[in-house]
Design an enzyme around this catalytic site. Sequence first.
Site, mmCIF file in Angstrom:
data_model
loop_
_atom_site.group_PDB
_atom_site.id
_atom_site.type_symbol
_atom_site.label_atom_id
_atom_site.label_comp_id
_atom_site.label_asym_id
_atom_site.label_seq_id
_atom_site.Cartn_x
_atom_site.Cartn_y
_atom_site.Cartn_z
ATOM 1 N N ASP A 66 0.823 -1.219 0.000
ATOM 2 C CA ASP A 66 0.000 0.000 0.000
ATOM 3 C C ASP A 66 0.857 1.270 0.000
ATOM 4 O OD1 ASP A 66 0.643 -0.952 2.637
ATOM 5 O OD2 ASP A 66 -0.820 0.401 3.526
ATOM 6 N N HIS A 67 2.188 1.098 0.043
ATOM 7 C CA HIS A 67 3.071 2.273 0.036
ATOM 8 C C HIS A 67 3.944 2.382 -1.210
ATOM 9 C CE1 HIS A 67 2.127 3.468 4.205
ATOM 10 N NE2 HIS A 67 1.716 2.211 4.215
HETATM 11 ZN ZN LIG Z 1 0.442 0.823 5.236
HETATM 12 ZN ZN LIG Z 2 2.918 -1.205 6.519
#
Ligand SMILES: [Zn+2]
Ligand SMILES: [Zn+2]
Length: 304
Positions: A66-67
Amino acid sequence: MKFEVTILGSSSATPIFNRNPTSQVLNINERLYLIDCGEGTQQQMLRFDIKASRIDHIFISHLHGDHYLGLVGLLSSMHLNGRKKPLKLVCPVQLKEIIDLQLKYSDTELQFPVEYIFTNAQQSEVVINNNDVVVETIPLDHRIACTGFLFKEKKRLRKLIKEKIEKLDISVAYYSVLKKGGDYTDEKGTVYKNESLTIDSAEPKSYAYCSDTMYNESYFAQIANTTLLYHEATFLNDMLDRAVITHHTTALQAGEIALKTNAKKLLIGHFSARYKTLNELLDEAKINFPSTELAIEGKTFFIE
Ligand SMILES: [Zn+2]
Ligand SMILES: [Zn+2]
């Protein structure tokens, strides 16, 4: 000097409820610094009119998808759009291997140089130092190696008081001395104190980006007195057990951290997919720290 952050993604783990995985763009003196690049970041950039060609620095906190899952797509678009100028990529060392592998199997050679600056999750280091800003890593406490980033504006030179400079007919050659705090001596030997000819520039501002992490006082000293503290607040405090297991922070704790580190303002984000609306998270953070705002996508926050 412009110093502001625009939120592109504020969701943790997965895209949901019109929220996207983490990404933010800082504008410091008209240079853009991208922080994290979750899936969907390119679409968000198009939506909020952020030009990829203006980004010369990208910071990746850690290797949870998610990054960073939007990063290879973004690099690919930069390549296809004819980018030639170098890009600085501040990230965990393993990210290079991931990128190289993807490029290898698509038989792509990027037409611009990527200068890697690897982070160390064990200790804070200065990773960028230019005319506008110093950027330090913030070692965080997450399930895998993770660093936040602390952006500290550089102190500007003193400003000349135009009327006084003109009245004394001071030559341009002296301006840089005066801006750096030196006194002025005229031909007759009269000394004019710097404070009578210049005014001090504004105090430098700072922005701390802390995602992802559990509550751990080890990084508190480093982020003391930040102008704007962005802190993850994945869960409400009734999920504290889950926050501890997954190495995340609750909204209540985020407010406590802002209070204990004497932040001027707090911005919370990285919201769990379980929360359709965010008001409860905001209210909970405000218990400890009233000057809190939600990291709403598309919103720009001035660091002042
Ligand atoms: Zn995250
Ligand atoms: Zn994380």
